[in-house]
Design an enzyme around this catalytic site. Structure first.
Site, PDB file in Angstrom:
ATOM      1  CG  ASN A   1       5.686  -7.312   6.192  1.00 43.10           C
ATOM      2  OD1 ASN A   1       7.608  -7.358   6.305  1.00 43.10           O
ATOM      3  ND2 ASN A   1       5.271  -7.851   7.320  1.00 43.10           N
ATOM      4  CD1 TRP A   2       6.799  -5.222  -0.145  1.00 44.22           C
ATOM      5  CD2 TRP A   2       8.660  -4.965  -0.605  1.00 44.22           C
ATOM      6  NE1 TRP A   2       6.663  -4.002  -1.362  1.00 44.22           N
ATOM      7  CE2 TRP A   2       8.156  -4.191  -1.851  1.00 44.22           C
ATOM      8  CE3 TRP A   2      10.132  -4.482  -0.805  1.00 44.22           C
ATOM      9  CZ2 TRP A   2       9.323  -3.143  -2.375  1.00 44.22           C
ATOM     10  CZ3 TRP A   2      10.813  -3.409  -1.480  1.00 44.22           C
ATOM     11  CH2 TRP A   2       9.695  -2.827  -2.159  1.00 44.22           C
ATOM     12  CE  LYS A   3       4.038 -11.405   5.857  1.00 41.75           C
ATOM     13  NZ  LYS A   3       3.223 -12.518   6.330  1.00 41.75           N
TER      14      LYS A   3
ATOM     15  CG  HIS B   1       5.071  -9.637  11.297  1.00 40.65           C
ATOM     16  ND1 HIS B   1       4.740 -10.998  11.293  1.00 40.65           N
ATOM     17  CD2 HIS B   1       4.655  -8.831  10.485  1.00 40.65           C
ATOM     18  CE1 HIS B   1       3.795 -11.225  10.436  1.00 40.65           C
ATOM     19  NE2 HIS B   1       3.825 -10.202   9.746  1.00 40.65           N
TER      20      HIS B   1
ATOM     21  CD  GLU C   1       5.329 -13.493   8.339  1.00 38.42           C
ATOM     22  OE1 GLU C   1       5.722 -12.927   8.122  1.00 38.42           O
ATOM     23  OE2 GLU C   1       3.532 -14.091   8.090  1.00 38.42           O
TER      24      GLU C   1
ATOM     25  CD  GLU D   1       0.201  -8.582  10.144  1.00 43.31           C
ATOM     26  OE1 GLU D   1      -0.177  -7.913   9.232  1.00 43.31           O
ATOM     27  OE2 GLU D   1       1.244  -8.906  10.945  1.00 43.31           O
TER      28      GLU D   1
ATOM     29  N   GLY E   1      -1.607 -14.360   5.087  1.00 43.53           N
ATOM     30  CA  GLY E   1      -1.184 -15.655   3.695  1.00 43.53           C
ATOM     31  C   GLY E   1      -2.044 -16.637   3.425  1.00 43.53           C
TER      32      GLY E   1
ATOM     33  CB  SER F   1      -5.909 -12.186   3.256  1.00 48.11           C
ATOM     34  OG  SER F   1      -5.217 -13.564   3.546  1.00 48.11           O
TER      35      SER F   1
HETATM   36  P1  13P Z   1      -0.543 -11.417   3.928  1.00 52.62           P
HETATM   37  O1  13P Z   1      -1.354  -9.758   3.513  1.00 52.62           O
HETATM   38  O2  13P Z   1       0.351 -11.696   2.766  1.00 52.62           O
HETATM   39  O3  13P Z   1      -1.729 -12.123   4.630  1.00 52.62           O
HETATM   40  O4  13P Z   1       0.036 -10.575   5.125  1.00 52.62           O
HETATM   41  C1  13P Z   1      -0.126  -9.877   6.097  1.00 52.62           C
HETATM   42  C2  13P Z   1       0.819  -9.857   7.320  1.00 52.62           C
HETATM   43  O5  13P Z   1       1.439 -10.257   7.934  1.00 52.62           O
HETATM   44  C3  13P Z   1       1.287  -8.185   6.992  1.00 52.62           C
HETATM   45  O6  13P Z   1       2.239  -7.932   7.822  1.00 52.62           O
END
Ligand code: 13P
Length: 245
Positions: free
Chosen positions: A9-11, A96, A98, A165, A171, A204
């Protein structure tokens, strides 16, 4: 048979040029990746078209990070299922944390997006998970039960991936203990009508913890944020060592 699905997931990272640069480093390392494994890159909308053209004929599947529930209409800033499938997108992340935290996504809109993804031929990756506060209050199971109950109304469990998640692990470098992730994912599976749904762990995930994560019997893959941005680290995750743990 539950499929192993590892998705990046590149966000909100990578321009088109940066996406192509990533592919140059990344594609050769896929030769070592098990053929049974599904490899997915969930890129920003603006990079999807160029990635699609360059991934044509490869084993890498493309994913988006959101989808609207209507096919078209007055929904400024949104993208529809037909717009994604037209350019070869196969997966889409829905719900997600976020989006739930920063953009007002609710279980009701998550449910609408999940159904729309399926209606237009995409496989949704539904994200669920608790905050630190909820975990500390012992509410992990009840929160996730509630999310699943609301999110999965009238959703086809034959075409679905779920990602557990925990928000506190995203993160932060503070990965959920693999055995604990395995336990929660088992609890998620016990709520499904289709026991063959692939359930990923996300939060993570790094090259140095993927072996232990994938050694857990309930965990069918990973949703990887930060470590999917570098070709070498994402390749190391895909090429995790089996039988570890
Ligand atoms: P990280 O791997 O950077 O913790 O992010 C996880 C995430 O939100 C994947 O959707």
């Amino acid at each position: 048979m539950r499929k192993i699905v590892i998705a990046g997931n590149w966000k909100m990272h990578k321009t088109q040029a940066e996406s192509l640069e990533f592919l140059q480093g990344f594609m050769p390392s896929l030769e070592e990746t098990s053929q049974e494994q599904e490899v997915v890159l969930c890129a920003p909308f603006t990079a999807l078209n160029v990635l699609s053209k360059n991934l044509h004929g490869s084993r890498v599947q493309l994913g988006a990070q959101n989808v609207h529930w209507e096919a078209y209409g007055a929904y400024t800033g949104e993208i529809s299922g037909p717009m994604l499938t037209e350019i070869g997108v196969r997966y889409v992340i829905v719900g997600h944390s976020e989006r739930r935290q920063y953009f007002g996504e609710t279980d009701e809109t998550v449910n609408l997006r999940l159904k729309a993804a399926q209606r237009y031929g995409l496989t949704p990756i539904l994200c669920v998970g608790e905050s630190k506060q909820q975990r500390d209050a012992g509410e992990t199971e009840s929160l996730i039960t509630m999310q699943l109950e609301k999110d999965l109304v009238d959703v086809d469990q034959q075409n679905l991936v779920i990602a557990y998640e925990p928000i506190w692990a995203i993160g932060t470098g503070d990965t959920c203990e693999p055995k604990e992730a395995n336990r929660v994912i088992g609890a998620i599976r016990s709520q499904l009508t289709n026991p063959h749904v692939s359930i990923q762990y996300g939060g993570s995930v790094k090259p140095d913890n993927i072996d232990e994560i994938m050694a857990q019997p309930e965990i069918d893959g990973a949703l990887v944020g930060g470590a999917s941005l570098e070709p070498a680290s994402f390749a190391q995750i895909l090429n995790y060592k089996k039988d570890a743990g």
